[in-house]
Motif scaffolding. Structure first.
Motif, PDB file in Angstrom:
ATOM      1  N   GLY A 160       0.828  -1.199   0.000  1.00 57.22           N
ATOM      2  CA  GLY A 160       0.000   0.000   0.000  1.00 57.22           C
ATOM      3  C   GLY A 160       0.863   1.250   0.000  1.00 57.22           C
ATOM      4  O   GLY A 160       2.072   1.190  -0.222  1.00 57.22           O
ATOM      5  N   VAL A 161       0.240   2.392   0.275  1.00 56.87           N
ATOM      6  CA  VAL A 161       0.959   3.667   0.184  1.00 56.87           C
ATOM      7  C   VAL A 161       1.103   4.374   1.530  1.00 56.87           C
ATOM      8  O   VAL A 161       1.638   5.472   1.598  1.00 56.87           O
ATOM      9  CB  VAL A 161       0.262   4.621  -0.821  1.00 56.87           C
ATOM     10  CG1 VAL A 161       0.326   4.042  -2.215  1.00 56.87           C
ATOM     11  CG2 VAL A 161      -1.168   4.900  -0.411  1.00 56.87           C
ATOM     12  N   GLN A 162       0.661   3.746   2.614  1.00 58.56           N
ATOM     13  CA  GLN A 162       0.676   4.394   3.927  1.00 58.56           C
ATOM     14  C   GLN A 162       1.851   3.952   4.802  1.00 58.56           C
ATOM     15  O   GLN A 162       1.817   4.149   6.005  1.00 58.56           O
ATOM     16  CB  GLN A 162      -0.636   4.090   4.665  1.00 58.56           C
ATOM     17  CG  GLN A 162      -1.879   4.534   3.918  1.00 58.56           C
ATOM     18  CD  GLN A 162      -1.978   6.050   3.828  1.00 58.56           C
ATOM     19  OE1 GLN A 162      -1.696   6.746   4.795  1.00 58.56           O
ATOM     20  NE2 GLN A 162      -2.356   6.541   2.666  1.00 58.56           N
ATOM     21  N   GLY A 163       2.866   3.335   4.233  1.00 55.73           N
ATOM     22  CA  GLY A 163       4.013   2.914   5.025  1.00 55.73           C
ATOM     23  C   GLY A 163       3.907   1.503   5.562  1.00 55.73           C
ATOM     24  O   GLY A 163       4.782   1.044   6.295  1.00 55.73           O
ATOM     25  N   GLU A 164       2.858   0.799   5.179  1.00 54.85           N
ATOM     26  CA  GLU A 164       2.713  -0.586   5.606  1.00 54.85           C
ATOM     27  C   GLU A 164       3.742  -1.437   4.857  1.00 54.85           C
ATOM     28  O   GLU A 164       4.135  -1.116   3.739  1.00 54.85           O
ATOM     29  CB  GLU A 164       1.293  -1.052   5.239  1.00 54.85           C
ATOM     30  CG  GLU A 164       0.681  -2.017   6.204  1.00 54.85           C
ATOM     31  CD  GLU A 164      -0.783  -2.311   5.848  1.00 54.85           C
ATOM     32  OE1 GLU A 164      -1.191  -3.442   6.106  1.00 54.85           O
ATOM     33  OE2 GLU A 164      -1.488  -1.429   5.319  1.00 54.85           O
ATOM     34  N   VAL A 165       4.192  -2.529   5.480  1.00 58.03           N
ATOM     35  CA  VAL A 165       5.143  -3.431   4.838  1.00 58.03           C
ATOM     36  C   VAL A 165       4.526  -4.823   4.716  1.00 58.03           C
ATOM     37  O   VAL A 165       3.581  -5.152   5.427  1.00 58.03           O
ATOM     38  CB  VAL A 165       6.479  -3.537   5.617  1.00 58.03           C
ATOM     39  CG1 VAL A 165       7.186  -2.196   5.690  1.00 58.03           C
ATOM     40  CG2 VAL A 165       6.281  -4.134   6.995  1.00 58.03           C
ATOM     41  N   ARG A 166       5.087  -5.602   3.814  1.00 56.83           N
ATOM     42  CA  ARG A 166       4.721  -7.013   3.715  1.00 56.83           C
ATOM     43  C   ARG A 166       5.851  -7.786   4.379  1.00 56.83           C
ATOM     44  O   ARG A 166       7.018  -7.648   4.014  1.00 56.83           O
ATOM     45  CB  ARG A 166       4.546  -7.433   2.257  1.00 56.83           C
ATOM     46  CG  ARG A 166       3.917  -8.817   2.130  1.00 56.83           C
ATOM     47  CD  ARG A 166       3.397  -9.111   0.728  1.00 56.83           C
ATOM     48  NE  ARG A 166       4.349  -8.847  -0.329  1.00 56.83           N
ATOM     49  CZ  ARG A 166       5.266  -9.728  -0.738  1.00 56.83           C
ATOM     50  NH1 ARG A 166       5.362 -10.907  -0.185  1.00 56.83           N
ATOM     51  NH2 ARG A 166       6.104  -9.397  -1.700  1.00 56.83           N
ATOM     52  N   LEU A 167       5.481  -8.565   5.394  1.00 53.17           N
ATOM     53  CA  LEU A 167       6.451  -9.352   6.150  1.00 53.17           C
ATOM     54  C   LEU A 167       6.412 -10.804   5.722  1.00 53.17           C
ATOM     55  O   LEU A 167       5.336 -11.352   5.497  1.00 53.17           O
ATOM     56  CB  LEU A 167       6.119  -9.331   7.643  1.00 53.17           C
ATOM     57  CG  LEU A 167       6.410  -8.104   8.469  1.00 53.17           C
ATOM     58  CD1 LEU A 167       6.042  -8.377   9.928  1.00 53.17           C
ATOM     59  CD2 LEU A 167       7.851  -7.701   8.374  1.00 53.17           C
TER      60      LEU A 167
END
Length: 169
Positions: A17-24
């Motif tokens: 996404g664009v809100q600073g979320e990451v995929r772990l």
């Protein structure tokens, strides 16, 4: 340099996404447990993150990391491994091991002949494979980490006894 009192529990696969979320990518037996081991550290220990899981994603978990607020910051962390303090992790049964505990162990055959040293542990989906480096060998020895081929792991003595099939030696 990895901190010896820490164990790699996951990696950042990139922005989500664009809100600073990451995929772990979680390396934990129960993927969602990774958040409970926070703060998680970069391999060199220079940064620490609190972790809030947001959702399941394909091949991973969506998460918010403290101090990561934009897509660009999240993208910059792609490929970063995440390390937890060992004392926050559950103790394991006698026949299970953290990869970090196996790396660097001396590997000997059933006759006591040195085969080499564990350089890495891989898992490509069909089970764990020990990568054993030995001076004088052109290629690393790759051994399936099964009871039949690796009957003994002695962490206290710092050695593994392996019984590789003839064709692998």
């Amino acid at each position: 340099m990895t901190q010896p009192d820490r164990v790699c529990v996951g990696a950042i696969a990139g922005a989500f996404g664009v809100q600073g979320e990451v995929r772990l990518k979680s390396f934990c037996a129960e993927p969602g447990d990774i958040a409970g081991y926070a703060p998680l550290y970069t391999e060199d220990g220079s940064r620490a993150f609190d972790v809030t899981l947001t959702r399941a994603t394909k091949n991973g978990l969506g998460a918010r990391l403290s101090g990561v607020n934009t897509k660009e910051e999240a993208d910059a962390l792609r490929g970063t491994t995440l390390w937890a303090d060992r004392d926050k992790l559950p103790s394991l049964p006698d026949d299970e091991f953290y990869y970090a505990d196996l790396i660097g162990l001396t590997v000997v055959d059933t006759g006591g002949e040195k085969l080499g040293t564990v350089r890495a542990v891989h898992n490509h989906g069909a089970g764990d494979i020990l990568e054993i480096f030995a001076s004088g060998r052109k290629q690393a020895l790759l051994l399936p980490f099964t009871k039949a081929i690796v009957p003994t792991v002695d962490l206290t003595a710092g050695r593994i006894v392996a019984d590789p099939p003839e064709e692998m030696q």
